[in-house]
Design a protein around this motif. Structure first.
Motif, mmCIF file in Angstrom:
data_model
loop_
_atom_site.group_PDB
_atom_site.id
_atom_site.type_symbol
_atom_site.label_atom_id
_atom_site.label_comp_id
_atom_site.label_asym_id
_atom_site.label_seq_id
_atom_site.Cartn_x
_atom_site.Cartn_y
_atom_site.Cartn_z
ATOM 1 N N VAL A 87 0.838 -1.203 0.000
ATOM 2 C CA VAL A 87 0.000 0.000 0.000
ATOM 3 C C VAL A 87 0.875 1.256 0.000
ATOM 4 O O VAL A 87 0.591 2.236 -0.697
ATOM 5 C CB VAL A 87 -0.959 -0.013 1.206
ATOM 6 N N LYS A 88 1.946 1.211 0.777
ATOM 7 C CA LYS A 88 2.844 2.366 0.866
ATOM 8 C C LYS A 88 3.495 2.651 -0.491
ATOM 9 O O LYS A 88 3.609 3.806 -0.906
ATOM 10 C CB LYS A 88 3.920 2.098 1.915
ATOM 11 N N VAL A 89 3.910 1.598 -1.185
ATOM 12 C CA VAL A 89 4.524 1.768 -2.499
ATOM 13 C C VAL A 89 3.504 2.269 -3.509
ATOM 14 O O VAL A 89 3.827 3.035 -4.431
ATOM 15 C CB VAL A 89 5.154 0.430 -2.966
ATOM 16 N N GLY A 90 2.246 1.833 -3.360
ATOM 17 C CA GLY A 90 1.185 2.292 -4.237
ATOM 18 C C GLY A 90 1.134 1.589 -5.573
ATOM 19 O O GLY A 90 0.589 2.126 -6.542
ATOM 20 N N HIS A 91 1.679 0.383 -5.646
ATOM 21 C CA HIS A 91 1.679 -0.392 -6.891
ATOM 22 C C HIS A 91 0.522 -1.376 -6.843
ATOM 23 O O HIS A 91 0.455 -2.244 -5.967
ATOM 24 C CB HIS A 91 3.008 -1.134 -7.029
ATOM 25 N N ALA A 92 -0.428 -1.241 -7.771
ATOM 26 C CA ALA A 92 -1.693 -1.983 -7.697
ATOM 27 C C ALA A 92 -1.502 -3.490 -7.739
ATOM 28 O O ALA A 92 -2.105 -4.220 -6.947
ATOM 29 C CB ALA A 92 -2.621 -1.542 -8.830
ATOM 30 N N ILE A 107 -1.439 -8.805 -5.031
ATOM 31 C CA ILE A 107 -0.709 -10.032 -4.665
ATOM 32 C C ILE A 107 -0.669 -10.192 -3.151
ATOM 33 O O ILE A 107 -0.933 -11.267 -2.613
ATOM 34 C CB ILE A 107 0.720 -9.999 -5.237
ATOM 35 N N ALA A 108 -0.322 -9.106 -2.456
ATOM 36 C CA ALA A 108 -0.242 -9.168 -0.991
ATOM 37 C C ALA A 108 -1.589 -9.521 -0.376
ATOM 38 O O ALA A 108 -1.650 -10.255 0.622
ATOM 39 C CB ALA A 108 0.258 -7.829 -0.442
ATOM 40 N N LEU A 109 -2.666 -9.018 -0.977
ATOM 41 C CA LEU A 109 -4.002 -9.288 -0.452
ATOM 42 C C LEU A 109 -4.484 -10.689 -0.803
ATOM 43 O O LEU A 109 -4.925 -11.450 0.065
ATOM 44 C CB LEU A 109 -4.988 -8.244 -0.984
ATOM 45 N N ALA A 110 -4.407 -11.067 -2.076
ATOM 46 C CA ALA A 110 -4.970 -12.349 -2.517
ATOM 47 C C ALA A 110 -4.161 -13.542 -2.039
ATOM 48 O O ALA A 110 -4.710 -14.528 -1.537
ATOM 49 C CB ALA A 110 -5.081 -12.372 -4.042
ATOM 50 N N ASP A 111 -2.834 -13.465 -2.197
ATOM 51 C CA ASP A 111 -1.976 -14.612 -1.876
ATOM 52 C C ASP A 111 -1.487 -14.603 -0.441
ATOM 53 O O ASP A 111 -0.916 -15.590 0.023
ATOM 54 C CB ASP A 111 -0.773 -14.635 -2.820
ATOM 55 N N GLY A 112 -1.694 -13.490 0.237
ATOM 56 C CA GLY A 112 -1.248 -13.396 1.621
ATOM 57 C C GLY A 112 -2.391 -13.161 2.579
ATOM 58 O O GLY A 112 -2.860 -14.070 3.263
ATOM 59 N N ALA A 113 -2.883 -11.947 2.609
ATOM 60 C CA ALA A 113 -3.815 -11.538 3.658
ATOM 61 C C ALA A 113 -5.133 -12.302 3.626
ATOM 62 O O ALA A 113 -5.604 -12.795 4.660
ATOM 63 C CB ALA A 113 -4.070 -10.035 3.560
ATOM 64 N N CYS A 114 -5.762 -12.399 2.448
ATOM 65 C CA CYS A 114 -7.042 -13.122 2.361
ATOM 66 C C CYS A 114 -6.849 -14.595 2.710
ATOM 67 O O CYS A 114 -7.603 -15.166 3.495
ATOM 68 C CB CYS A 114 -7.632 -12.993 0.958
ATOM 69 N N HIS A 148 -8.425 -0.386 -10.777
ATOM 70 C CA HIS A 148 -7.363 -0.428 -11.787
ATOM 71 C C HIS A 148 -7.691 -1.351 -12.952
ATOM 72 O O HIS A 148 -6.823 -1.641 -13.774
ATOM 73 C CB HIS A 148 -6.052 -0.839 -11.128
ATOM 74 N N ALA A 149 -8.950 -1.836 -13.009
ATOM 75 C CA ALA A 149 -9.406 -2.690 -14.120
ATOM 76 C C ALA A 149 -8.477 -3.885 -14.328
ATOM 77 O O ALA A 149 -8.077 -4.181 -15.456
ATOM 78 C CB ALA A 149 -9.538 -1.871 -15.393
ATOM 79 N N LEU A 150 -8.145 -4.566 -13.222
ATOM 80 C CA LEU A 150 -7.256 -5.727 -13.277
ATOM 81 C C LEU A 150 -8.115 -6.991 -13.285
ATOM 82 O O LEU A 150 -8.521 -7.501 -12.243
ATOM 83 C CB LEU A 150 -6.309 -5.714 -12.076
ATOM 84 N N GLY A 151 -8.402 -7.484 -14.488
ATOM 85 C CA GLY A 151 -9.376 -8.563 -14.641
ATOM 86 C C GLY A 151 -9.050 -9.817 -13.878
ATOM 87 O O GLY A 151 -9.917 -10.404 -13.220
ATOM 88 N N VAL A 152 -7.788 -10.264 -13.919
ATOM 89 C CA VAL A 152 -7.457 -11.517 -13.258
ATOM 90 C C VAL A 152 -7.596 -11.385 -11.743
ATOM 91 O O VAL A 152 -8.026 -12.321 -11.063
ATOM 92 C CB VAL A 152 -6.035 -11.989 -13.646
ATOM 93 N N TRP A 153 -7.299 -10.203 -11.205
ATOM 94 C CA TRP A 153 -7.448 -10.012 -9.758
ATOM 95 C C TRP A 153 -8.918 -9.916 -9.368
ATOM 96 O O TRP A 153 -9.285 -10.272 -8.250
ATOM 97 C CB TRP A 153 -6.669 -8.782 -9.299
ATOM 98 N N ARG A 154 -9.769 -9.452 -10.286
ATOM 99 C CA ARG A 154 -11.212 -9.512 -10.028
ATOM 100 C C ARG A 154 -11.656 -10.967 -9.890
ATOM 101 O O ARG A 154 -12.506 -11.298 -9.058
ATOM 102 C CB ARG A 154 -11.984 -8.823 -11.166
#
Length: 249
Positions: A26-31, A36-43, A69-75
């Motif tokens: 989140v700090k870096v701001g790279h979507a 990745i941090a949310l799907a493969d880690g936190a969730c 950010h219209a990131l289809g695979v992450w949706r």
């Protein structure tokens, strides 16, 4: 790192690792990094430790980031997570979300999350009262694991299959389920995946298949439980503690 720590039986360290990963992304701001941090880690870890509130919060952040950010695979990954989170509220709807996510991932047959989402589909189908479909889903995941040699989730797939065989019933259900649990324990021990080992031994002790006595069940469960040094407030360890108390009566 977080997933590896949890598998090794270090859930508190795993949770600290995912908190640091999400904060940094989140700090870096790279979507993509945030997703990745949310799907493969936190969730994933929140689901593993049965922290429903945290899982819901992280799933909402994942969905928001993917949509913004219209990131289809992450949706697609967010849809799968939301499906798993419906397990206890509306399992049938959850299974629908997971089927949709898996249909999207068919276009990328080597996606490393495919096996995990097949297992989640099996769990939601079982909770929705559809054990035959659940067995088909976990069978798909096991065949994929054999084909790709993707084994990190293998002990859990075998455990899920064992429980589904018991649920479905039949003349050889107990024997087949016992074999699944035995294989699950062997794979967990081979991988030094203590958290998978605990989940399976909980089910073995709970079901007490064959001629297993409460005393023997408690002894086997206690031996695995005593190898943990942290995480006693997380879901699996809480379940193990309650079962040990029941078996001591």
């Amino acid at each position: 790192m977080a997933r590896a720590l949890w598998l090794r039986g270090l859930p508190d360290q795993a949770l600290r690792a995912i908190a640091a990963a999400v904060d940094e992304a989140v700090k870096v701001g790279h979507a993509n990094s945030t997703c990745i941090a949310l799907a493969d880690g936190a969730c994933l870890l929140s689901i593993f430790v049965d922290d429903a509130d945290a899982a819901e919060r992280f799933a909402s952040l994942l969905t928001e980031c993917a949509e913004t950010h219209a990131l289809g695979v992450w949706r697609t990954y967010a849809l799968a997570v939301r499906g798993r989170l419906l397990l206890k509220r509306d399992a049938a709807e959850g299974a629908g979300h997971l089927r949709s996510a898996l249909a999207d991932l068919q276009k990328t047959p080597y996606d490393v999350r495919f096996q995990l989402y097949c297992a989640w589909l099996a769990e939601t189908l079982a909770a929705a009262g559809r054990p035959a479909e659940a067995l088909e889903a976990v069978g798909d995941a096991l065949r994929r694991a054999e084909r790709t040699d993707e084994r990190w989730y293998f002990p859990e797939l075998l455990r899920i299959r064992g429980n589904l065989l018991i649920l479905e019933g039949g003349s050889h259900a107990v024997e087949a389920a016992s074999d699944c649990f035995s294989q699950s324990l062997q794979w967990a021990q081979r991988q030094e995946a203590l958290s998978w080992e605990l989940r399976t031994i909980i089910d073995v002790a709970r079901l007490r298949l064959g001629d297993m006595t409460p005393a023997r069940a408690r002894s086997q469960l206690q031996a695995v439980y005593d190898r943990f040094r942290e995480g006693f407030g997380t879901g699996d360890l809480l379940r193990a503690g309650r079962l040990l108390a029941e078996l001591a009566v």
